[in-house]
Design a protein around this motif. Sequence first.
Motif, PDB file in Angstrom:
ATOM      1  N   GLN A  82       0.849  -1.191   0.000  1.00  0.00           N
ATOM      2  CA  GLN A  82       0.000   0.000   0.000  1.00  0.00           C
ATOM      3  C   GLN A  82       0.878   1.232   0.000  1.00  0.00           C
ATOM      4  OE1 GLN A  82      -3.019  -0.107   3.010  1.00  0.00           O
ATOM      5  NE2 GLN A  82      -3.640   2.009   2.706  1.00  0.00           N
ATOM      6  N   PRO A  84       0.519   5.790  -0.505  1.00  0.00           N
ATOM      7  CA  PRO A  84      -0.460   6.880  -0.577  1.00  0.00           C
ATOM      8  C   PRO A  84      -0.916   7.106  -2.016  1.00  0.00           C
ATOM      9  CG  PRO A  84       1.508   7.538   0.657  1.00  0.00           C
ATOM     10  CD  PRO A  84       1.823   6.228   0.017  1.00  0.00           C
ATOM     11  N   HIS A  85      -2.167   7.358  -2.191  1.00  0.00           N
ATOM     12  CA  HIS A  85      -2.724   7.740  -3.492  1.00  0.00           C
ATOM     13  C   HIS A  85      -2.512   6.656  -4.551  1.00  0.00           C
ATOM     14  CE1 HIS A  85      -2.895  11.492  -1.378  1.00  0.00           C
ATOM     15  NE2 HIS A  85      -1.595  11.653  -1.404  1.00  0.00           N
ATOM     16  N   SER A 160      -5.732   0.196   6.727  1.00  0.00           N
ATOM     17  CA  SER A 160      -4.686   1.193   6.973  1.00  0.00           C
ATOM     18  C   SER A 160      -3.318   0.546   6.908  1.00  0.00           C
ATOM     19  CB  SER A 160      -4.898   1.873   8.327  1.00  0.00           C
ATOM     20  OG  SER A 160      -6.082   2.646   8.322  1.00  0.00           O
ATOM     21  N   ASN A 177      -8.307   3.353   6.008  1.00  0.00           N
ATOM     22  CA  ASN A 177      -7.519   3.760   4.837  1.00  0.00           C
ATOM     23  C   ASN A 177      -6.532   4.882   5.139  1.00  0.00           C
ATOM     24  OD1 ASN A 177      -8.877   2.034   2.730  1.00  0.00           O
ATOM     25  ND2 ASN A 177     -10.639   3.210   3.428  1.00  0.00           N
ATOM     26  N   VAL A 178      -5.960   4.846   6.308  1.00  0.00           N
ATOM     27  CA  VAL A 178      -4.922   5.814   6.699  1.00  0.00           C
ATOM     28  C   VAL A 178      -3.558   5.247   6.334  1.00  0.00           C
ATOM     29  CG1 VAL A 178      -3.804   6.950   8.662  1.00  0.00           C
ATOM     30  CG2 VAL A 178      -6.297   6.843   8.536  1.00  0.00           C
ATOM     31  N   PHE A 179      -2.663   6.104   5.866  1.00  0.00           N
ATOM     32  CA  PHE A 179      -1.288   5.693   5.579  1.00  0.00           C
ATOM     33  C   PHE A 179      -0.349   6.487   6.471  1.00  0.00           C
ATOM     34  CE2 PHE A 179       2.816   5.895   3.548  1.00  0.00           C
ATOM     35  CZ  PHE A 179       3.027   4.594   3.129  1.00  0.00           C
ATOM     36  N   GLY A 181       3.635   6.995   7.136  1.00  0.00           N
ATOM     37  CA  GLY A 181       4.897   6.742   6.472  1.00  0.00           C
ATOM     38  C   GLY A 181       6.015   6.299   7.407  1.00  0.00           C
ATOM     39  N   VAL A 197      -3.016  10.940   5.193  1.00  0.00           N
ATOM     40  CA  VAL A 197      -1.666  10.466   4.904  1.00  0.00           C
ATOM     41  C   VAL A 197      -0.695  11.206   5.808  1.00  0.00           C
ATOM     42  CG1 VAL A 197       0.183  10.343   3.184  1.00  0.00           C
ATOM     43  CG2 VAL A 197      -2.190   9.907   2.503  1.00  0.00           C
ATOM     44  N   ALA A 199       3.117  11.687   6.124  1.00  0.00           N
ATOM     45  CA  ALA A 199       4.310  11.455   5.319  1.00  0.00           C
ATOM     46  C   ALA A 199       5.470  10.963   6.187  1.00  0.00           C
ATOM     47  CB  ALA A 199       4.714  12.738   4.605  1.00  0.00           C
ATOM     48  N   VAL A 213      -3.110  15.575   4.303  1.00  0.00           N
ATOM     49  CA  VAL A 213      -1.748  15.090   4.160  1.00  0.00           C
ATOM     50  C   VAL A 213      -0.848  15.900   5.070  1.00  0.00           C
ATOM     51  CG1 VAL A 213       0.175  14.676   2.574  1.00  0.00           C
ATOM     52  CG2 VAL A 213      -2.183  14.425   1.760  1.00  0.00           C
TER      53      VAL A 213
END
Length: 221
Positions: A82, A84-85, A160, A177-179, A181, A197, A199, A213
Amino acid sequence: MNSTPMDLYQKAIIVGAGGHAKVVCDSYMSQDSTNCAEVIGAVDPALKIGMPWYRNLTILGDDSELERQSKTQCVLLNGLGQLPHDSGIRTKVYNKLKAQGFDFATVIDGSAVVSPSVKLDEGVQVLAGVIIQADAQIGANCIINTGAQIDHDCVIGAHSSVAPRAVLCGGVRLGKNVFVGANAVIIQNVVVEDGAVIAAGSVVTKNVFAGQVVYPPRVNQ
């Protein structure tokens, strides 16, 4: 919904055959073999049927191969990573195959430290070196990637992804659906809403709204 106990499946198939699939394969095989089905190969529409893949496994074909499998004998491993985007490819594949009646194995790497009070939903992947502390809850199809730390009472929504070496301090809540980093840190009791998101390298000290973001501070050169 398929009700077959996970330790009664006869075989496992990995969906996707990229880098994340190899990591998931290693983590699944590191578990107690009495609780794991035999991995017989991977399906990937981009690769040729029968070609060698990883750890003496081969490509079984594309997704049509799954149509020939018994849903009471075959469990799936989600080998799609997975980012982002990325249009939610991993989530779409999971939902499609669940709708067809398949179950997804929950993976806990043999090196991970997971409190017995933690609740893991179907298809969660806890990879090498992860630490998950007391009373955390992880939703379906989540990735807790290499070396991440999830502290007590965190709640992570379905689909996620927490990237390598990220840290969620106590009581953090992530929506669906959270990312998060690599090497990001989210301090105690912060709420991150659906689709946000975080980062790589960010330090999050306040709540994050849906779809936002968050970037780390820029350092002037």
